[in-house]
Design a protein around this motif. Structure first.
Motif, short mmCIF file in Angstrom:
data_model
loop_
_atom_site.label_atom_id
_atom_site.label_comp_id
_atom_site.label_asym_id
_atom_site.label_seq_id
_atom_site.Cartn_x
_atom_site.Cartn_y
_atom_site.Cartn_z
N LYS A 240 0.84 -1.18 0.00
CA LYS A 240 0.00 0.00 0.00
C LYS A 240 0.88 1.25 0.00
N GLU A 242 -0.33 4.31 1.09
CA GLU A 242 -0.77 5.18 2.16
C GLU A 242 -1.57 4.34 3.17
N TRP A 244 -4.54 2.99 5.71
CA TRP A 244 -6.01 2.97 5.64
C TRP A 244 -6.57 4.24 6.27
N ASP A 246 -5.32 7.97 8.01
CA ASP A 246 -4.17 8.85 8.23
C ASP A 246 -4.22 9.48 9.62
N HIS A 252 -8.58 6.08 3.62
CA HIS A 252 -8.14 6.15 2.22
C HIS A 252 -8.25 4.76 1.58
N ASP A 254 -6.66 2.94 -1.00
CA ASP A 254 -5.42 2.99 -1.76
C ASP A 254 -5.60 2.38 -3.15
N TRP A 416 3.06 2.65 5.00
CA TRP A 416 1.61 2.55 4.88
C TRP A 416 0.92 2.04 6.14
N LYS A 450 -16.45 0.55 2.29
CA LYS A 450 -16.36 1.82 3.02
C LYS A 450 -17.45 1.92 4.08
N GLU A 463 -14.89 9.02 3.06
CA GLU A 463 -15.48 9.80 1.97
C GLU A 463 -15.87 8.89 0.81
#
Length: 463
Positions: A240, A242, A244, A246, A252, A254, A416, A450, A463
């Motif tokens: 990954k 970034e 999951w 931050d 996120h 990825d 990540w 999500k 988001e």
């Protein structure tokens, strides 16, 4: 009863630790290694039992883990520091599935006789403990940055408390991964005669899929590239770009995870695997047959999964000696065990000696690697073993497995990683399967994923 003077705020600290510190373990929920599975089996009848020593109550130093692997490795420490052996009480919980629950309960009972002085972590959940006040920086145990000089950087990064950058755990292992494949089948069906040629055919996921198609056709459907669709999971999770979630609490999706879903879908719909389930009897039988071409596996996997299931113990028996290895589409790692001292550790000097002896001493680690086949977390030790020809491996047709793993370990990136990895990876599983089987399209599967993350963690921004 030994007393541990720990603030009652620690319980809240652990919860806070899980909700912070993302951005720098194992992506996938941890699977048992071959050594761990064997050890767990041995421990099944003595679950939760501690090996008591002759030490009196206040002198005991409690170390907790989920199997006997660490217990065996501690013998190397006792050779350096024999005076500590009688102090140690090794508690083998005997089941990695209940281990965290056991540890969490004990950490909230600082006055308990069997309160842990040192605990073992896996990468999938180490941040739960290092990003809390339940664990101590190694500098409080008498270790310095100089002691970490021979370690692979990713093993240190994994164990940092993201709140202040302090290192709160050390590992004696490094577990870089590779693609381990049947060299004889590669020559027969692909015209490949070296690991370098094999790497050229699977250097990207597009290349990997195309080679899988060629292999299936050339073998008249007798051989598939992989046994299970799940065999690619650790590679993708470890790549990954970034986290999951931050540091601001934002989720996120990825791009690597989207590619993971798409590659997995192709493997499924084009019938490029044996469609087994990892760690089942059918999956374990694959290395002894010609039906499976290769596996994504790491250092321990090579010895205790592939070799252990190849159907022989010497060249000429089963598939022993018919294997080679190369990097594959991406560098990655899989697994490993870290040690950390708890905030209420009763003897920081003993904790420091254990960590230094097991995780920092080059000569000890070299000996341990040679005797156990552990790929140890010490660059000099592994390079010396390779230079001495100790990496030449009959199982791999004489290929030097150490020299192959050396650059792969250097290329591991764990930027990540975050404290949510284990749970969120688990949440992706059902949506990935639905997409593979065609019951959901990609967008729906991602949206439902999500939603499940938001339901599990209402405070996260999705988001």
């Amino acid at each position: 009863m030994k007393k541990k003077l720990i603030s009652t705020l620690l319980a809240a600290s652990m919860v806070a630790g899980v909700l912070t510190g993302c951005g720098s373990g194992n992506g996938n929920a941890a699977q048992e290694t071959g050594a761990e599975k064997e050890a767990s089996s041995e421990a099944a009848d003595t679950e939760g039992a501690a090996e008591e020593t002759t030490a009196s109550g206040d002198d005991k130093f409690y170390i907790y883990s989920w199997n006997t692997e660490l217990q065996d490795r501690l013998e190397y420490v006792y050779q350096q520091y024999p005076e500590i052996k009688d102090k140690v009480v090794y508690v083998n919980v005997g089941d990695d599935k209940v281990y965290q629950e056991k540890i969490d309960g004990l950490l909230q009972s600082p006055d308990a006789e069997d309160y842990p002085d040192m605990i073992a972590f896996e990468a999938a959940y180490i941040m739960k403990y290092t990003n809390s006040d339940y664990t101590l920086p190694i500098t409080e145990l008498g270790l310095s940055e100089a002691d970490l000089g021979e370690m692979y950087p990713y093993t240190v990064d994994i164990a940092k408390d993201k709140r202040d950058g302090s290192v709160k755990g050390l590992s004696w292992q490094s577990c870089p991964g590779a693609f381990i494949y049947r060299a004889d089948l590669a020559e027969k069906y692909l015209g490949v005669t070296s690991p370098e040629e094999m790497q050229a055919k699977i250097g990207t996921w597009d290349d990997f899929l195309e080679t899988a198609r060629t292999l299936k056709e050339a073998s008249n459907d007798e051989t598939r590239m992989l046994s299970s669709n799940g065999d690619i999971s650790n590679v993708f999770y470890a790549n990954k770009t970034e986290p999951w979630v931050d540091d601001s609490g934002v989720f996120h999706m990825d791009d690597q995870m989207v590619e993971y879903m798409e590659v997995s879908k192709t493997l499924e719909t084009e019938d490029l695997t044996r469609k087994t389930t990892t760690w089942t009897d059918e999956w374990n039988a694959g290395p002894s047959t010609d039906s499976v071409f290769g596996y994504f596996g790491c250092t321990w996997f090579l010895h205790w999964t592939i070799k252990a299931n190849c159907g022989g113990e010497a060249v000429g028996e089963g598939t022993y000696g018919k294997w080679n290895m190369c990097q594959g589409p991406m560098p990655y790692y899989w697994g490993g065990t870290w040690l950390g001292a708890t905030a209420g550790c009763s003897d920081k000097e003993v904790a420091g000696k254990i960590m230094k002896g097991l995780c920092c001493d080059t000569e000890t680690m070299k000996k341990m690697s040679e005797e156990t086949l552990d790929y140890v977390n010490n660059k000099s030790a592994m390079q010396q073993l390779s230079d001495e020809g100790k990496g030449s491996y009959e199982f791999l047709g004489g290929q030097d497995f150490i020299s192959t793993f050396l650059p792969l370990a250097e290329n591991v990136d764990v930027s990540w990683m975050c404290a949510y990895d284990q749970k969120i990876n688990d949440l992706l599983g059902p949506q990935l399967e639905a997409y593979q089987l065609g019951t959901k399209d990609l967008d729906t599967a991602i949206d439902d994923f999500k939603t499940s993350v938001k339901e599990a963690y209402p405070d996260i921004t999705v988001e």
